[in-house]
Scaffold this motif. Structure first.
Motif, short mmCIF file in Angstrom:
data_model
loop_
_atom_site.label_atom_id
_atom_site.label_comp_id
_atom_site.label_asym_id
_atom_site.label_seq_id
_atom_site.Cartn_x
_atom_site.Cartn_y
_atom_site.Cartn_z
N ALA A 158 0.65 -0.72 -0.22
CA ALA A 158 -0.26 0.07 0.12
C ALA A 158 0.90 1.29 -0.08
CB ALA A 158 -0.93 0.13 0.72
N ALA A 159 1.79 1.28 0.98
CA ALA A 159 2.58 2.82 1.19
C ALA A 159 3.38 2.54 -0.55
CB ALA A 159 3.68 2.09 1.43
N SER A 160 3.42 1.75 -1.25
CA SER A 160 4.33 2.13 -2.39
C SER A 160 3.09 2.52 -4.09
CB SER A 160 4.97 0.61 -3.25
OG SER A 160 5.99 0.19 -2.42
N ILE A 161 2.24 1.96 -3.13
CA ILE A 161 1.16 2.56 -4.73
C ILE A 161 0.43 4.31 -3.73
CG2 ILE A 161 -1.33 2.91 -5.05
CD1 ILE A 161 -1.18 -0.35 -4.40
N MET A 162 1.39 4.63 -2.80
CA MET A 162 0.81 5.72 -2.03
C MET A 162 2.28 6.85 -2.48
SD MET A 162 -1.75 6.07 -0.46
CE MET A 162 -1.60 7.70 0.09
N GLU A 163 3.02 6.47 -2.75
CA GLU A 163 4.73 7.25 -3.14
C GLU A 163 4.67 7.45 -4.67
OE1 GLU A 163 8.48 8.79 -3.77
OE2 GLU A 163 6.49 8.45 -2.03
N VAL A 165 2.16 7.25 -6.83
CA VAL A 165 0.80 8.86 -7.27
C VAL A 165 1.47 10.06 -6.92
CG1 VAL A 165 -1.57 9.44 -6.60
CG2 VAL A 165 -1.30 7.29 -6.94
N ARG A 166 2.28 9.71 -5.35
CA ARG A 166 2.96 11.34 -5.07
C ARG A 166 4.10 11.94 -6.00
NH1 ARG A 166 7.04 12.88 -3.05
NH2 ARG A 166 8.52 11.50 -3.10
N ARG A 167 5.10 10.78 -6.76
CA ARG A 167 5.74 11.05 -7.96
C ARG A 167 5.49 11.46 -9.05
NH1 ARG A 167 10.51 6.30 -7.81
NH2 ARG A 167 11.07 7.27 -4.87
N LYS A 168 4.01 10.66 -9.09
CA LYS A 168 3.13 10.46 -10.95
C LYS A 168 2.25 11.81 -10.68
CE LYS A 168 1.91 7.42 -13.61
NZ LYS A 168 1.52 7.12 -14.66
N GLY A 169 2.04 12.44 -10.03
CA GLY A 169 0.90 13.55 -9.14
C GLY A 169 -0.48 12.92 -9.88
N ASP A 170 -1.49 13.89 -8.74
CA ASP A 170 -3.33 12.80 -9.41
C ASP A 170 -3.00 13.24 -10.99
OD1 ASP A 170 -3.17 12.52 -6.44
OD2 ASP A 170 -4.43 14.69 -6.07
N GLU A 171 -2.57 14.04 -11.69
CA GLU A 171 -3.33 14.51 -12.87
C GLU A 171 -3.18 13.56 -13.82
OE1 GLU A 171 -1.59 16.21 -11.41
OE2 GLU A 171 -3.37 18.61 -10.85
N ARG A 172 -1.35 12.86 -13.45
CA ARG A 172 -1.06 11.76 -14.28
C ARG A 172 -1.18 10.52 -14.33
NH1 ARG A 172 5.12 12.29 -14.05
NH2 ARG A 172 4.84 11.32 -15.67
N SER A 174 -4.10 6.91 -13.63
CA SER A 174 -5.32 6.37 -14.03
C SER A 174 -6.19 6.09 -12.48
CB SER A 174 -5.02 5.40 -13.86
OG SER A 174 -4.66 4.55 -13.33
N ASP A 175 -6.96 6.63 -13.12
CA ASP A 175 -8.65 6.06 -12.67
C ASP A 175 -8.02 5.11 -11.73
OD1 ASP A 175 -9.76 8.62 -12.97
OD2 ASP A 175 -11.03 7.77 -14.59
N ARG A 176 -7.84 3.76 -11.91
CA ARG A 176 -7.90 2.21 -11.19
C ARG A 176 -6.58 3.34 -10.37
NH1 ARG A 176 -8.00 -2.98 -12.16
NH2 ARG A 176 -6.22 -4.18 -10.73
N THR A 177 -5.82 3.71 -10.15
CA THR A 177 -4.64 3.96 -9.67
C THR A 177 -4.77 5.21 -8.32
OG1 THR A 177 -2.64 3.49 -10.60
CG2 THR A 177 -1.89 5.08 -9.44
N LEU A 178 -5.60 5.58 -9.14
CA LEU A 178 -6.17 6.89 -7.85
C LEU A 178 -6.57 6.19 -6.74
CD1 LEU A 178 -6.57 10.49 -9.87
CD2 LEU A 178 -5.11 9.82 -8.19
N ILE A 179 -7.71 5.33 -6.92
CA ILE A 179 -8.40 4.37 -6.10
C ILE A 179 -7.76 3.42 -5.24
CG2 ILE A 179 -10.28 2.24 -6.73
CD1 ILE A 179 -11.24 3.72 -9.02
N MET A 180 -7.06 2.48 -6.14
CA MET A 180 -6.27 1.57 -5.51
C MET A 180 -5.25 2.31 -4.90
SD MET A 180 -4.37 -1.27 -7.79
CE MET A 180 -3.60 -1.01 -6.73
#
Length: 281
Positions: A158-163, A165-172, A174-180
Motif C-alpha cells: 500500500a505504501a508503494s502505491i501511495m508513493e 501517485v505522489r511521484r506522478k501526481g493525481d493528474e497523470r 489513472s483512475d484505477r491507480t487513484l482508487i488503489m
C-alpha cells in the motif's frame, strides 16, 4: 490362500494409501503428549499456530498455508476454553495471512486477563507479527525474526502505491491507480491505529505511536527481517531463549521429504570432545 498378482497389487496400493494416515495419527498423538508436557512445565495453556508444508494424501502433495479465518476460529475457541486466570502460551511460526483473521486473534489475546506469551522459534511475519504484538511477552530464538505489518493490496504494498501517485501526481495517474491509492491510505491508517491499540498498554503513548508507524508505514520491504535486538531497541517486551521442548515440538511439524535433501547433518548435540579441535584463524 493363493493371491493373484492383481490382488496383491491392490492390497499394496491400499496399504500405501493408509500408511500416511497412520503415520499422521502417530505424529498427532506425539504432539499432544509434548504439548501437555510443556503446559505442565509452564503452567499455561499452549496453543500452536504453525504453518509448514506437510505431505498429505496418497500422492504426498505439499500445501503452503497462511493465517486464515479457520485459524482464527480455532484459536478464539481455544481462548474461550481457557479460564481467565490461566496464562496462554502461543507458538507462532507463520508467513502471515489475512489481516481480518490476524486482528481477530490479536484482539482476543489482548483481552485475555492472564499473561499471554508468544514463542517464536523461527519467524512470524506480517500477520504473525501483528499477533505477537498483542502478547505481554515475546520470547524468540536468538536467530528468529518478526516482520513489518504494512498492508498489501494484491501484489503491491500500500505504501508503494501511495508513493507512485505522489511521484506522478493525481493528474497523470489513472483512475484505477487513484482508487488503489485511496484504499491504500485507508489500509495504512487502519493498520497503524490497530497496532497502536495493541501497544498502548505496554509503553508510553508517544513511543507506542512511533513504533506503530515504524512497523506499519512501509518503511521497510514487507519481508524485512526484524531481529530481537531491533525489537528490543524499539521498546517491545522481547527476550530470547526458548526451551528445548519448543524445538522438539517444531520437529513434529515436518516439511515434505525431498528426494535429495538440501540440508543434511547428524541430528544430535555435539560435545567438544566429539569434534577435533582446530586452531582458529
Amino acid at each position: 490362500m493363493n493371491l493373484s498378482l492383481f490382488e496383491i497389487f491392490w492390497i499394496l496400493l491400499i496399504l500405501a494409501a493408509l500408511l500416511p494416515v497412520v503415520r499422521q495419527r502417530q505424529v498427532q498423538k506425539a504432539r499432544i503428549r509434548l504439548i501437555r508436557k510443556i503446559e505442565r512445565k509452564r503452567g499455561a495453556r499452549l496453543i500452536t499456530l504453525i504453518h509448514r508444508q506437510e505431505l498429505i494424501s496418497l500422492f504426498g502433495i505439499p500445501l503452503t498455508r497462511y493465517i486464515n479465518v479457520e485459524d482464527s476460529e480455532q484459536i478464539l475457541r481455544a481462548i474461550r476454553l481457557t479460564p481467565p486466570h490461566l496464562p496462554i502460551d502461543l507458538v507462532l511460526h507463520t508467513p502471515g495471512g489475512l489481516v481480518l483473521a490476524s486482528e481477530q486473534i490479536a484482539r482476543a489475546l489482548l483481552r485475555h486477563p492472564a499473561k499471554v506469551t508468544v514463542l517464536v522459534p523461527h519467524y512470524a511475519m506480517s500477520g504473525g507479527t501483528m499477533i505477537a504484538l498483542s502478547a505481554d511477552e515475546i520470547i524468540m530464538d536468538e536467530n528468529a525474526v518478526l516482520g513489518p505489518v504494512d498492508p498489501q493490496l494484491g501484489q503491491f504494498p500500500a505504501a508503494s502505491i501511495m508513493e507512485a501517485v505522489r511521484r506522478k501526481g493525481d493528474e497523470r495517474a489513472s483512475d484505477r491507480t487513484l482508487i488503489m491509492a485511496d484504499i491504500s491510505a485507508k489500509a495504512l491508517n487502519q493498520v497503524e491505529n490497530f497496532v497502536y491499540c495493541l501497544l498502548a498498554g505496554k509503553m508510553e503513548e508517544p513511543t507506542a505511536r512511533e513504533v506503530a508507524h515504524t512497523l506499519a508505514s512501509g518503511r521497510w520491504t514487507h519481508d524485512f527481517p526484524i531481529t530481537a535486538e531491533k525489537l528490543q531497541a524499539l521498546g517491545l517486551p522481547v527476550t530470547t531463549g526458548l526451551s528445548r521442548d519448543i524445538y522438539l515440538l517444531m520437529e513434529m511439524y515436518p516439511q515434505p521429504a525431498q528426494r535429495r535433501p538440501s540440508v543434511q547433518f547428524i541430528p544430535v548435540p555435539y560435545e567438544d570432545e566429539d569434534v577435533e579441535r582446530r586452531p582458529r584463524r
